[in-house]
Motif scaffolding. Structure first.
Motif, PDB file in Angstrom:
ATOM      1  N   TYR A 196      25.885  14.394  -0.639  1.00 24.76           N
ATOM      2  CA  TYR A 196      24.776  13.650  -0.048  1.00 24.76           C
ATOM      3  C   TYR A 196      23.490  14.472  -0.141  1.00 24.76           C
ATOM      4  CZ  TYR A 196      21.846  12.055   3.870  1.00 24.76           C
ATOM      5  OH  TYR A 196      20.803  11.659   4.659  1.00 24.76           O
ATOM      6  N   GLY A 197      23.578  15.746   0.179  1.00 22.87           N
ATOM      7  CA  GLY A 197      22.424  16.626   0.068  1.00 22.87           C
ATOM      8  C   GLY A 197      21.933  16.769  -1.371  1.00 22.87           C
ATOM      9  N   VAL A 198      22.869  16.796  -2.325  1.00 26.34           N
ATOM     10  CA  VAL A 198      22.486  16.812  -3.749  1.00 26.34           C
ATOM     11  C   VAL A 198      21.672  15.559  -4.065  1.00 26.34           C
ATOM     12  CG1 VAL A 198      23.335  16.681  -6.130  1.00 26.34           C
ATOM     13  CG2 VAL A 198      24.460  18.217  -4.496  1.00 26.34           C
ATOM     14  N   SER A 199      22.123  14.433  -3.538  1.00 24.73           N
ATOM     15  CA  SER A 199      21.423  13.171  -3.832  1.00 24.73           C
ATOM     16  C   SER A 199      20.026  13.170  -3.220  1.00 24.73           C
ATOM     17  CB  SER A 199      22.232  11.967  -3.336  1.00 24.73           C
ATOM     18  OG  SER A 199      22.141  11.805  -1.925  1.00 24.73           O
ATOM     19  N   LYS A 200      19.857  13.787  -2.058  1.00 27.65           N
ATOM     20  CA  LYS A 200      18.537  13.842  -1.429  1.00 27.65           C
ATOM     21  C   LYS A 200      17.619  14.797  -2.197  1.00 27.65           C
ATOM     22  CE  LYS A 200      18.961  10.787   1.775  1.00 27.65           C
ATOM     23  NZ  LYS A 200      18.106   9.574   1.734  1.00 27.65           N
ATOM     24  N   ALA A 201      18.161  15.927  -2.627  1.00 26.92           N
ATOM     25  CA  ALA A 201      17.366  16.840  -3.453  1.00 26.92           C
ATOM     26  C   ALA A 201      16.932  16.153  -4.746  1.00 26.92           C
ATOM     27  CB  ALA A 201      18.178  18.100  -3.760  1.00 26.92           C
ATOM     28  N   THR A 202      17.792  15.311  -5.288  1.00 28.63           N
ATOM     29  CA  THR A 202      17.442  14.584  -6.512  1.00 28.63           C
ATOM     30  C   THR A 202      16.339  13.570  -6.238  1.00 28.63           C
ATOM     31  OG1 THR A 202      19.681  14.884  -7.357  1.00 28.63           O
ATOM     32  CG2 THR A 202      18.355  13.152  -8.370  1.00 28.63           C
ATOM     33  N   ARG A 205      24.946   5.965  -6.756  1.00 30.01           N
ATOM     34  CA  ARG A 205      24.399   4.618  -6.871  1.00 30.01           C
ATOM     35  C   ARG A 205      23.294   4.342  -5.853  1.00 30.01           C
ATOM     36  NH1 ARG A 205      25.178  -1.004  -7.620  1.00 30.01           N
ATOM     37  NH2 ARG A 205      24.770  -2.102  -5.679  1.00 30.01           N
ATOM     38  N   ASN A 206      23.610   4.566  -4.594  1.00 29.75           N
ATOM     39  CA  ASN A 206      22.690   4.140  -3.535  1.00 29.75           C
ATOM     40  C   ASN A 206      21.503   5.093  -3.340  1.00 29.75           C
ATOM     41  OD1 ASN A 206      24.138   1.755  -2.477  1.00 29.75           O
ATOM     42  ND2 ASN A 206      25.743   3.266  -2.066  1.00 29.75           N
ATOM     43  N   ASN A 207      21.754   6.369  -3.474  1.00 29.76           N
ATOM     44  CA  ASN A 207      20.691   7.325  -3.151  1.00 29.76           C
ATOM     45  C   ASN A 207      19.936   7.785  -4.393  1.00 29.76           C
ATOM     46  OD1 ASN A 207      22.181   6.945  -0.854  1.00 29.76           O
ATOM     47  ND2 ASN A 207      22.289   9.097  -0.282  1.00 29.76           N
ATOM     48  N   ILE A 208      20.653   8.055  -5.475  1.00 28.82           N
ATOM     49  CA  ILE A 208      19.980   8.554  -6.683  1.00 28.82           C
ATOM     50  C   ILE A 208      19.446   7.382  -7.504  1.00 28.82           C
ATOM     51  CG2 ILE A 208      20.295   9.810  -8.852  1.00 28.82           C
ATOM     52  CD1 ILE A 208      22.267  11.663  -7.390  1.00 28.82           C
ATOM     53  N   ASP A 209      20.332   6.523  -7.961  1.00 30.28           N
ATOM     54  CA  ASP A 209      19.871   5.389  -8.774  1.00 30.28           C
ATOM     55  C   ASP A 209      18.939   4.481  -7.963  1.00 30.28           C
ATOM     56  OD1 ASP A 209      19.700   3.809 -11.056  1.00 30.28           O
ATOM     57  OD2 ASP A 209      21.468   2.623 -10.531  1.00 30.28           O
ATOM     58  N   TYR A 220       0.824  -1.219   0.000  1.00 24.10           N
ATOM     59  CA  TYR A 220       0.000   0.000   0.000  1.00 24.10           C
ATOM     60  C   TYR A 220       0.854   1.263   0.000  1.00 24.10           C
ATOM     61  CZ  TYR A 220      -3.050   3.666   1.826  1.00 24.10           C
ATOM     62  OH  TYR A 220      -3.741   4.849   2.023  1.00 24.10           O
ATOM     63  N   ALA A 221       1.849   1.285   0.867  1.00 21.72           N
ATOM     64  CA  ALA A 221       2.693   2.478   1.008  1.00 21.72           C
ATOM     65  C   ALA A 221       4.142   2.072   1.225  1.00 21.72           C
ATOM     66  CB  ALA A 221       2.212   3.336   2.171  1.00 21.72           C
ATOM     67  N   VAL A 222       5.042   2.939   0.765  1.00 16.92           N
ATOM     68  CA  VAL A 222       6.475   2.715   0.946  1.00 16.92           C
ATOM     69  C   VAL A 222       7.042   3.830   1.814  1.00 16.92           C
ATOM     70  CG1 VAL A 222       8.712   2.655  -0.222  1.00 16.92           C
ATOM     71  CG2 VAL A 222       6.717   1.594  -1.298  1.00 16.92           C
ATOM     72  N   ILE A 223       7.829   3.440   2.796  1.00 17.81           N
ATOM     73  CA  ILE A 223       8.660   4.406   3.517  1.00 17.81           C
ATOM     74  C   ILE A 223      10.096   4.087   3.126  1.00 17.81           C
ATOM     75  CG2 ILE A 223       9.409   5.252   5.779  1.00 17.81           C
ATOM     76  CD1 ILE A 223       6.703   4.377   6.914  1.00 17.81           C
ATOM     77  N   HIS A 224      10.657   4.967   2.297  1.00 13.77           N
ATOM     78  CA  HIS A 224      11.958   4.669   1.683  1.00 13.77           C
ATOM     79  C   HIS A 224      13.077   5.418   2.406  1.00 13.77           C
ATOM     80  CE1 HIS A 224      15.122   3.908  -1.029  1.00 13.77           C
ATOM     81  NE2 HIS A 224      15.078   5.044  -1.678  1.00 13.77           N
ATOM     82  N   LEU A 225      13.775   4.671   3.237  1.00 16.11           N
ATOM     83  CA  LEU A 225      14.868   5.223   4.037  1.00 16.11           C
ATOM     84  C   LEU A 225      16.234   4.756   3.550  1.00 16.11           C
ATOM     85  CD1 LEU A 225      13.372   4.320   7.554  1.00 16.11           C
ATOM     86  CD2 LEU A 225      12.938   6.406   6.243  1.00 16.11           C
ATOM     87  N   ALA A 226      16.267   3.660   2.797  1.00 18.91           N
ATOM     88  CA  ALA A 226      17.559   3.059   2.438  1.00 18.91           C
ATOM     89  C   ALA A 226      18.405   4.017   1.619  1.00 18.91           C
ATOM     90  CB  ALA A 226      17.324   1.767   1.656  1.00 18.91           C
ATOM     91  N   GLY A 227      19.690   3.936   1.834  1.00 13.15           N
ATOM     92  CA  GLY A 227      20.631   4.777   1.116  1.00 13.15           C
ATOM     93  C   GLY A 227      21.861   4.985   1.957  1.00 13.15           C
ATOM     94  N   ASP A 228      22.853   5.619   1.364  1.00 12.22           N
ATOM     95  CA  ASP A 228      24.047   5.949   2.140  1.00 12.22           C
ATOM     96  C   ASP A 228      23.708   7.156   3.003  1.00 12.22           C
ATOM     97  OD1 ASP A 228      26.545   6.827   3.089  1.00 12.22           O
ATOM     98  OD2 ASP A 228      27.566   6.026   1.322  1.00 12.22           O
ATOM     99  N   PRO A 229      23.729   7.005   4.345  1.00  8.00           N
ATOM    100  CA  PRO A 229      23.267   8.083   5.232  1.00  8.00           C
ATOM    101  C   PRO A 229      24.354   9.083   5.625  1.00  8.00           C
ATOM    102  CG  PRO A 229      23.754   6.171   6.542  1.00  8.00           C
ATOM    103  CD  PRO A 229      24.119   5.813   5.113  1.00  8.00           C
ATOM    104  N   ARG A 230      25.544   8.927   5.088  1.00  7.37           N
ATOM    105  CA  ARG A 230      26.665   9.759   5.546  1.00  7.37           C
ATOM    106  C   ARG A 230      26.695  11.111   4.832  1.00  7.37           C
ATOM    107  NH1 ARG A 230      31.533   6.333   3.851  1.00  7.37           N
ATOM    108  NH2 ARG A 230      30.118   5.996   2.097  1.00  7.37           N
TER     109      ARG A 230
END
Lengths: 262, 262
Positions: free
Chosen positions: A152-158, A89-93, A69-79
């Motif tokens: 990292y912030g660029v990847s989150k904005a993306t 790779r991890n955050n954008i792709d 029903y819903a996704v909470i997407h937290l996975a990614g490089d958190p650093r």
């Protein structure tokens, strides 16, 4: 709802904050790149609903997404200091792969863990440290353009922009949560910036529960507690999601409490 | 200035529009993934200043960047329908590599070819086709959040955000030019949207010359001619860059002229 909620990065700090408080609220599917030890899995979750996979593994993600029903997407490089190759790779792709799988599976809602680092460069030398204090009027409300403090912030904005596209194109509800400074038990000590953007574990869990429950189209909200000091507005989260935080960093005095600035 | 100006994607349509009009204005370095035929190289450019390389080739880009004053970065997959893997590599990763090389080499200014597709989803069914007509008041001015019409548009919005980061972090001047509908000789025919965002070749060349000459910090501007019909503001380009377009799609009647909607 009866359908499952998929939580990626379930073993990470945000995932554990959520599961620690609303671990019984949903029929969870948990996904993490690393095998989850028993203490990280709520008692109500069956082992067959725990997926060990990289989010760029399209087959694994497709399986985990089925009927969700819903996704909470937290996975990614958190650093915050993560190198470009990793966030690419991890955050954008990885986030694009998640959105593709979500619209393919007919998922209704997608909550994306964005970050204060998507807008960290608003904290210019001219504004700081005044903007970390309660008398200062500067506020970000989610309508501003990104100003990342790092790649990292660029990847989150993306990731946020990917959400905009997948919402506009496919109609999936998307909320980007720019998470502040998440710490357990009490706010960070002797760190004004972290106090201004503090998010307690229970407020974090409540906020992501709102992201599953509320009706919305596309949103960018800030994920912080109801701190006296704040330069992020939580008005939009209150209005659209029904977010009603109970913690406030100003109420802590740190008398005899353990440090936790992780 | 005496220092070279590096033009990537020199053999493409935008690159050729620029070189066709201001090919003698600078000490050019030209870079393209494909070998450039003689007719695509201005007579004043020496063959040793023409680089055949992929922009994700860090060594080649580093060589081409040496001593450069300004970069006009056009290279990338230009197809609105380009698949994710291609825009991820060519447009997102490639642009990050370009910025890294530029700040490493001490480049002063970086003009990035963004696109109307970074904001194409503002053209909702409710707004169109009215917004393509001159009586309509809807305007985008560059301060709005991206709303990409496709994954190509996501990649261009990401290039803009990379520019924001590299400007804030390293001080390099960055201008993102959201290029409209570039066609040679005359505006697209029987295509209101394209007429509203038409950019003539000579206005295109003039605009990128402004990006090399003007003083600015970080800008997002729209690259269109001075069309009667427009839903993109060119005020910011006029004010900050000194852009002064001479063409206007409303002045064309298409009597006996050849079609060019490429």
């Amino acid at each position: 709802m009866d359908q499952p909620v998929l939580l990626t990065g379930a073993g990470g700090r945000v995932g554990q904050a959520i599961l620690g408080h609303i671990g019984d609220a949903y029929d969870w599917r948990l996904l993490d790149r690393e095998p989850l030890p028993d203490e990280k899995i709520p008692a109500s979750v069956d082992r067959t609903d725990v997926y060990v996979a990289d989010i760029t593994d399209e087959t694994a993600v497709k399986n985990a997404m089925e009927g969700v029903y819903a996704v909470i997407h937290l996975a990614g490089d958190p650093r915050p200091e993560a190198p470009w190759d990793s966030v690419l790779r991890n955050n954008i792709d990885g986030t694009q792969k998640m959105f593709e799988a979500a619209v393919e599976a007919g998922v209704e809602k997608f909550a994306f863990a964005s970050s204060n680092h998507a807008v960290g460069a608003y904290e210019t030398e001219e504004r700081t440290p005044d903007m970390y204090r309660s008398h200062h009027e500067f506020r970000l409300d989610g309508s501003e353009l990104p100003r990342p403090s790092n790649l990292y912030g660029v990847s989150k904005a993306t990731g946020e922009t990917l959400g905009r596209y997948y919402h506009d194109h496919y109609g999936i509800s998307v909320v980007n949560v720019r998470i502040g400074n998440l710490t357990q038990h009490h706010p960070p000590r002797e760190y004004e910036r972290g106090q201004a953007m503090w998010l307690s574990y229970r407020d974090c869990a409540h906020l992501f529960e709102c992201c599953v429950e509320a009706d919305y189209e596309f949103e960018i909200v800030y994920g912080i507690s109801n701190n006296d000091r704040k330069y992020y507005s939580i008005d939009r989260a209150r209005e659209v999601l029904g977010y009603d935080p109970i913690d406030n960093s100003a109420e802590y005095t740190f008398e005899g409490e353990p440090l936790d600035e992780a």
